[in-house]
Design a protein around this motif. Structure first.
Motif, mmCIF file in Angstrom:
data_model
loop_
_atom_site.group_PDB
_atom_site.id
_atom_site.type_symbol
_atom_site.label_atom_id
_atom_site.label_comp_id
_atom_site.label_asym_id
_atom_site.label_seq_id
_atom_site.Cartn_x
_atom_site.Cartn_y
_atom_site.Cartn_z
ATOM 1 N N LEU A 1 0.793 -1.231 0.000
ATOM 2 C CA LEU A 1 0.000 0.000 0.000
ATOM 3 C C LEU A 1 0.830 1.289 0.000
ATOM 4 O O LEU A 1 0.554 2.186 -0.798
ATOM 5 C CB LEU A 1 -1.001 -0.022 1.161
ATOM 6 C CG LEU A 1 -2.121 1.007 1.074
ATOM 7 C CD1 LEU A 1 -2.868 0.896 -0.245
ATOM 8 C CD2 LEU A 1 -3.090 0.859 2.220
ATOM 9 N N PRO A 2 1.864 1.395 0.832
ATOM 10 C CA PRO A 2 2.633 2.663 0.825
ATOM 11 C C PRO A 2 3.200 3.007 -0.545
ATOM 12 O O PRO A 2 3.380 4.178 -0.873
ATOM 13 C CB PRO A 2 3.767 2.390 1.827
ATOM 14 C CG PRO A 2 3.249 1.330 2.714
ATOM 15 C CD PRO A 2 2.356 0.482 1.864
ATOM 16 N N TRP A 3 3.470 1.982 -1.331
ATOM 17 C CA TRP A 3 4.063 2.221 -2.645
ATOM 18 C C TRP A 3 3.011 2.654 -3.663
ATOM 19 O O TRP A 3 3.299 3.363 -4.612
ATOM 20 C CB TRP A 3 4.764 0.934 -3.116
ATOM 21 C CG TRP A 3 5.461 1.057 -4.411
ATOM 22 C CD1 TRP A 3 6.563 1.805 -4.687
ATOM 23 C CD2 TRP A 3 5.098 0.419 -5.645
ATOM 24 N NE1 TRP A 3 6.918 1.664 -5.999
ATOM 25 C CE2 TRP A 3 6.045 0.824 -6.612
ATOM 26 C CE3 TRP A 3 4.079 -0.464 -6.021
ATOM 27 C CZ2 TRP A 3 5.997 0.380 -7.929
ATOM 28 C CZ3 TRP A 3 4.035 -0.911 -7.323
ATOM 29 C CH2 TRP A 3 4.988 -0.480 -8.261
ATOM 30 N N LEU A 4 1.751 2.212 -3.447
ATOM 31 C CA LEU A 4 0.699 2.511 -4.422
ATOM 32 C C LEU A 4 0.044 3.867 -4.181
ATOM 33 O O LEU A 4 -0.552 4.441 -5.086
ATOM 34 C CB LEU A 4 -0.379 1.417 -4.395
ATOM 35 C CG LEU A 4 0.051 0.025 -4.862
ATOM 36 C CD1 LEU A 4 -1.060 -0.989 -4.625
ATOM 37 C CD2 LEU A 4 0.434 0.037 -6.327
ATOM 38 N N LEU A 5 0.165 4.394 -2.963
ATOM 39 C CA LEU A 5 -0.473 5.682 -2.672
ATOM 40 C C LEU A 5 0.183 6.789 -3.495
ATOM 41 O O LEU A 5 1.385 6.759 -3.726
ATOM 42 C CB LEU A 5 -0.315 6.021 -1.189
ATOM 43 C CG LEU A 5 -1.076 5.203 -0.168
ATOM 44 C CD1 LEU A 5 -0.783 5.730 1.232
ATOM 45 C CD2 LEU A 5 -2.565 5.242 -0.434
ATOM 46 N N PRO A 6 -0.610 7.764 -3.927
ATOM 47 C CA PRO A 6 0.011 8.914 -4.595
ATOM 48 C C PRO A 6 1.050 9.551 -3.660
ATOM 49 O O PRO A 6 0.808 9.690 -2.460
ATOM 50 C CB PRO A 6 -1.162 9.870 -4.825
ATOM 51 C CG PRO A 6 -2.368 9.001 -4.854
ATOM 52 C CD PRO A 6 -2.072 7.870 -3.898
#
Lengths: 332, 284
Positions: free
Chosen positions: A149-154
């Motif tokens: 998730l941290p990588w996919l967030l804008p």
């Protein structure tokens, strides 16, 4: 239409085709050979048409900007250029201005520290987690994918959230440390010249861990179990298995991850602008943010372009490593 | 690429859960809790009542949706702008990337190596260099502050990525299928449209989802190529929220949550496409 006849010829069978060719070698008419050649040429042209839109796009949105930046870097390109249309040729003046400014050494050092610190943190933690997730335990797959998730967030969302967490007075981190009795007064994570760069690197490590974890995990899965079985017979377990089996086998993936990481980190802009905007007192200014500021705050597009080109050259040095590493990965 | 990715997943799910391994699960949950705390904090803060910024409680025991009301009120238009730009970017990227990927994978066209090399090199070019040059060009062409302008610029990340992903998939497609169609009299375009594309559906979805996410997350082009409020993606909206002194974090965090929805949807609903996308662009 001519394409289908071309195909039906080959489909008719190798024997007839060969026979026809042998026959035609002696008695081919003048028109037959050029016709076949033009047919091939047309076939090739048709194939190229599939590529043309992509080539045009790449030329316009990567080729043109690079060329334009080189040209602009030799011009006095400012806001007035937009009105007068004149951008006088100034030779190397922009490069001299940009490279001799006292800010350049600051942003060069910050870029180096930001990139090195981010890569080191992301890679070590990513690898440790990848090795951890190699163990078989319930919910492994779900937990591992949630870590993405941290990588996919804008990036700007992550910046906003971290800015709030790292806030001196009411941020969650200081409150947590305060509740534990570790600190008495809030630490100015983002507003102290000595801490801001560390804080920004920390946030960027957080963002990069999932990417490193995923790619390294994939690389680890490629290592055959038999190697570890054979190794354990020879007494290679734990750290020795890692040093003599895991690390050598993982090297091609490691080089791709590291070089990609460096190239991506060099050009990071969102995180720094969102967290500190390059401040306080330029303590988080990198070459990328400085180039942005020159072009879009001071409207010195020529100087911004010159600094951008410095960044391109630095990236290209690493790109050479990347291409060699990825070629090796493709070959295997 | 696809085979390489499927193997490890299968190996893992096939493992029979051993009772004592729950200890590792607990440890993994701990790692996850640490890593995802910022995401939790974003959701938590978005549900806090306004005006209590100094003492945000650790749990949203009395959820308050004023932050969301403000966010939708002030940033709703920007969210719609982002959505239009992202969908446009997906359409443009796939329309350009899919034929190119087919040509690179199936035809052995001369110059294919050059195109692939250019794609790899393009990933090294800093966005700020592209933005710097595009700004002046867009200024001349009247593309500043326009949706088409941002769609074109935002595809700069999506198109090379999509070509790599789709090509990697098409490389594994049996040539005989296409040849059979061609023998039956289908032209290049028809074979591509009615055979190749349907077969490549999964790689198209993967590329499309990531292209959407790239465009949705774009900040640099929004920052440099828009100067008025006419066309303003939500990323820029958030930046302007946090640019000024913030005293209403619940609205900022509510906007951040809304802007995270595509990432969360991708993670939850499109699980199987993510692994392919994460590694696809990087390794090959």
């Amino acid at each position: 239409m001519s394409l289908t006849t071309d195909l039906s010829q080959t489909a008719a069978g190798p024997a007839t085709a060969k026979g026809a060719r042998k026959h035609s070698r002696d008695s081919r008419t003048a028109s037959q050979v050029p016709r076949r050649r033009s047919r091939q040429r047309r076939e090739r042209l048709f194939q190229w048409l599939f590529l043309v839109p992509a080539v045009v796009y790449m030329a316009l949105f990567f080729g043109y900007p690079v060329v334009k930046n080189v040209v602009m870097s030799f011009q006095d390109y400012t806001t007035s250029t937009f009105f007068t249309g004149e951008a006088p040729w100034v030779g190397l003046a922009n490069y001299v201005t940009v490279l001799s400014s006292s800010l350049f050494s600051t942003s060069l050092l910050n870029t180096a520290l930001f990139t090195l610190g981010s890569i080191l943190g992301q890679f070590v933690i990513g690898l440790a987690l990848a090795i951890f997730f190699q163990r078989k335990f319930p919910l492994n797959g779900i937990l591992r994918s949630l870590l993405l998730l941290p990588w996919l967030l804008p990036l700007i969302v992550s910046s906003a959230v971290w800015r709030w967490i790292l806030d001196k007075d009411s941020g969650a981190l200081n409150r947590f440390l305060g509740d534990l009795g570790i600190i008495d007064t809030g630490i100015p994570w983002l507003t102290s010249t000595s801490l801001a760069l560390i804080a920004v690197v920390g946030v960027n490590i957080w963002i990069g861990i999932p990417f490193n974890l995923t790619i390294l995990y994939g690389g680890l899965q490629e290592i055959p179990d038999e190697l570890y079985e054979a190794g354990s017979l020879d007494g290679a377990t734990g750290w020795r298995a890692f040093r003599h089996i895991t690390w050598p086998m993982l090297r091609p993936v490691v080089s791709v991850v590291l070089v990609l990481g460096v190239v991506y980190t060099l050009k990071v802009l969102d995180i720094i602008l969102g967290l500190t905007n390059g401040g306080p007192a330029n303590s988080t200014q990198t070459i990328a943010t400085q180039s942005y500021a020159l072009s879009f705050h001071e409207f010195k597009f020529g100087e911004g372009a010159a600094l951008g080109n410095v960044l391109v050259i630095i990236s290209l040095v690493f790109a050479v490593f990347y291409l060699r590493a990825s070629r090796r990965a493709v070959d295997e | 690429m696809t085979t390489q990715l499927k193997a490890p997943v299968r190996r893992n799910t096939a493992a029979v859960p051993n009772r004592k391994n729950w200890g590792y699960t607990a440890l993994a949950i701990f790692f996850l809790a640490v890593m995802l705390f910022p995401v939790y904090w974003m959701v938590n803060a978005s549900l806090q009542p306004n005006g209590t910024t100094l003492e945000t409680s650790w749990l949203p025991l009395k959820p308050d949706f004023t932050g969301y009301a403000t966010a939708i009120n002030e940033q709703g238009g920007n969210l719609v702008t982002s959505l239009i730009i992202s969908l446009g970017s997906v359409a443009l990227s796939l329309a350009i990337a899919a034929p190119a990927a087919y040509a690179l994978a199936y035809f052995k066209v001369r110059g294919a190596g050059v195109v692939l090399f250019a794609i790899l090199i393009s990933q090294m070019i800093p966005g700020i260099v592209v933005a710097n040059a595009l700004y002046t060009a867009y200024n001349d062409l009247g593309l500043l502050n326009s949706v088409p302008g941002l769609i074109l610029a935002d595809s700069a990340h999506g198109i090379p990525f999509a070509i790599l992903i789709i090509r990697a998939f098409m490389n594994g497609m049996p040539a005989s299928v296409i040849e059979a169609a061609r023998v039956d009299g289908a032209g290049h375009v028809r074979a591509f449209w009615s055979i190749v594309l349907p077969l490549s559906r999964n790689s198209l979805i993967t590329a499309g989802l990531f292209t959407f996410l790239f465009a949705w997350s774009d900040f640099l082009f929004a920052l440099t190529l828009t100067t008025t409020e006419a066309v303003r993606p939500v990323t820029l909206g958030i930046f302007q929220y946090i640019g000024a002194y913030v005293n209403d974090w619940s609205s900022v965090m509510a906007t951040a949550v809304l802007a995270s929805i595509p990432a969360i949807v991708l993670l939850v609903a499109a699980q199987k496409y993510i692994a392919a996308g994460t590694t696809g662009g990087a390794v090959k």
